[in-house]
Write a protein that holds these residues in place. Structure first.
Motif, PDB file in Angstrom:
ATOM      1  N   MET A   1      13.593   2.976   1.202  1.00  0.00           N
ATOM      2  CA  MET A   1      12.951   3.812   0.212  1.00  0.00           C
ATOM      3  C   MET A   1      13.432   3.371  -1.170  1.00  0.00           C
ATOM      4  SD  MET A   1      11.414   5.946   2.606  1.00  0.00           S
ATOM      5  CE  MET A   1      10.195   5.582   1.513  1.00  0.00           C
ATOM      6  N   GLN A   2      12.637   3.649  -2.157  1.00  0.00           N
ATOM      7  CA  GLN A   2      12.916   3.138  -3.494  1.00  0.00           C
ATOM      8  C   GLN A   2      13.586   4.126  -4.440  1.00  0.00           C
ATOM      9  OE1 GLN A   2      12.246  -0.070  -4.356  1.00  0.00           O
ATOM     10  NE2 GLN A   2      11.718  -0.391  -2.239  1.00  0.00           N
ATOM     11  N   ARG A   3      13.679   5.400  -4.079  1.00  0.00           N
ATOM     12  CA  ARG A   3      14.115   6.407  -5.040  1.00  0.00           C
ATOM     13  C   ARG A   3      15.589   6.766  -4.959  1.00  0.00           C
ATOM     14  NH1 ARG A   3      10.892   7.227  -9.277  1.00  0.00           N
ATOM     15  NH2 ARG A   3      11.542   9.349  -9.497  1.00  0.00           N
ATOM     16  N   ASN A  20      17.051   7.968   4.243  1.00  0.00           N
ATOM     17  CA  ASN A  20      15.819   7.198   4.440  1.00  0.00           C
ATOM     18  C   ASN A  20      15.107   7.609   5.722  1.00  0.00           C
ATOM     19  OD1 ASN A  20      16.031   5.734   2.089  1.00  0.00           O
ATOM     20  ND2 ASN A  20      17.219   4.114   3.039  1.00  0.00           N
ATOM     21  N   VAL A  24      11.282   9.098   5.842  1.00  0.00           N
ATOM     22  CA  VAL A  24      10.256   8.422   6.638  1.00  0.00           C
ATOM     23  C   VAL A  24       9.656   9.384   7.666  1.00  0.00           C
ATOM     24  CG1 VAL A  24       9.902   6.621   8.386  1.00  0.00           C
ATOM     25  CG2 VAL A  24      11.144   6.100   6.290  1.00  0.00           C
ATOM     26  N   LEU A  27       7.374  11.993   5.941  1.00  0.00           N
ATOM     27  CA  LEU A  27       6.099  11.382   5.564  1.00  0.00           C
ATOM     28  C   LEU A  27       5.215  11.158   6.791  1.00  0.00           C
ATOM     29  CD1 LEU A  27       7.275   8.787   2.884  1.00  0.00           C
ATOM     30  CD2 LEU A  27       6.134  10.977   2.483  1.00  0.00           C
ATOM     31  N   ARG A  33       1.445   8.043   3.503  1.00  0.00           N
ATOM     32  CA  ARG A  33       1.850   6.646   3.443  1.00  0.00           C
ATOM     33  C   ARG A  33       3.142   6.450   2.655  1.00  0.00           C
ATOM     34  NH1 ARG A  33      -3.083   4.877   1.807  1.00  0.00           N
ATOM     35  NH2 ARG A  33      -2.446   5.191  -0.326  1.00  0.00           N
ATOM     36  N   ASP A  34       3.280   7.189   1.552  1.00  0.00           N
ATOM     37  CA  ASP A  34       4.435   6.983   0.684  1.00  0.00           C
ATOM     38  C   ASP A  34       4.705   8.232  -0.149  1.00  0.00           C
ATOM     39  OD1 ASP A  34       2.436   6.943  -1.299  1.00  0.00           O
ATOM     40  OD2 ASP A  34       2.358   4.766  -1.309  1.00  0.00           O
ATOM     41  N   ARG A  35       5.711   8.143  -0.999  1.00  0.00           N
ATOM     42  CA  ARG A  35       6.105   9.296  -1.811  1.00  0.00           C
ATOM     43  C   ARG A  35       5.031   9.691  -2.818  1.00  0.00           C
ATOM     44  NH1 ARG A  35      12.372   9.646  -2.475  1.00  0.00           N
ATOM     45  NH2 ARG A  35      13.026   8.553  -0.623  1.00  0.00           N
ATOM     46  N   ALA A  36       4.271   8.719  -3.283  1.00  0.00           N
ATOM     47  CA  ALA A  36       3.186   9.037  -4.222  1.00  0.00           C
ATOM     48  C   ALA A  36       2.158   9.949  -3.561  1.00  0.00           C
ATOM     49  CB  ALA A  36       2.527   7.754  -4.717  1.00  0.00           C
ATOM     50  N   GLN A  37       1.830   9.662  -2.317  1.00  0.00           N
ATOM     51  CA  GLN A  37       0.909  10.532  -1.596  1.00  0.00           C
ATOM     52  C   GLN A  37       1.526  11.910  -1.377  1.00  0.00           C
ATOM     53  OE1 GLN A  37      -0.432   8.693   2.045  1.00  0.00           O
ATOM     54  NE2 GLN A  37      -2.332   8.085   1.041  1.00  0.00           N
TER      55      GLN A  37
END
Length: 75
Positions: A1-3, A20, A24, A27, A33-37
Motif C-alpha cells: 500500500m502507498q499511504r 497492509n 487489502v 477493500l 480496487r484501491d483507496r481512491a475507490q
C-alpha cells in the motif's frame, strides 16, 4: 500500500504487513480496487461529507522547503 503503513503500524503497535493485510481485505470485502475507490464509496454512501468551503489541498509538515517543520500545501 502507498499511504505510509508505518505510521499506522506504529500507532497501533502492529507490523506494517498487518496494516497492509487489513487494508487489502477491507477493500476486497467492499469489492473496491484501491483507496481512491474507497474514498468515492465513502462519499457516495454518506459515510463522509465534504467540508463547507472545501479544502483544495492538505498541509504537510516537511523540511523540504523553507527549513525543518515548514508547512506547505500539497496539491
Amino acid at each position: 500500500m502507498q499511504r505510509h503503513p508505518e505510521r499506522y503500524a506504529g500507532r497501533l503497535h502492529v507490523s506494517e504487513a498487518t496494516v497492509n493485510t487489513h487494508v487489502v481485505r477491507i477493500l476486497a470485502r467492499l469489492r473496491l480496487r484501491d483507496r481512491a475507490q474507497a474514498v468515492i464509496a465513502a462519499y457516495e454512501t454518506g459515510l463522509v461529507t465534504p467540508q463547507p468551503g472545501g479544502r483544495r489541498g492538505r498541509t504537510r509538515r516537511r523540511g523540504s522547503r523553507g527549513g525543518p517543520g515548514h508547512a506547505r500545501r500539497v496539491w
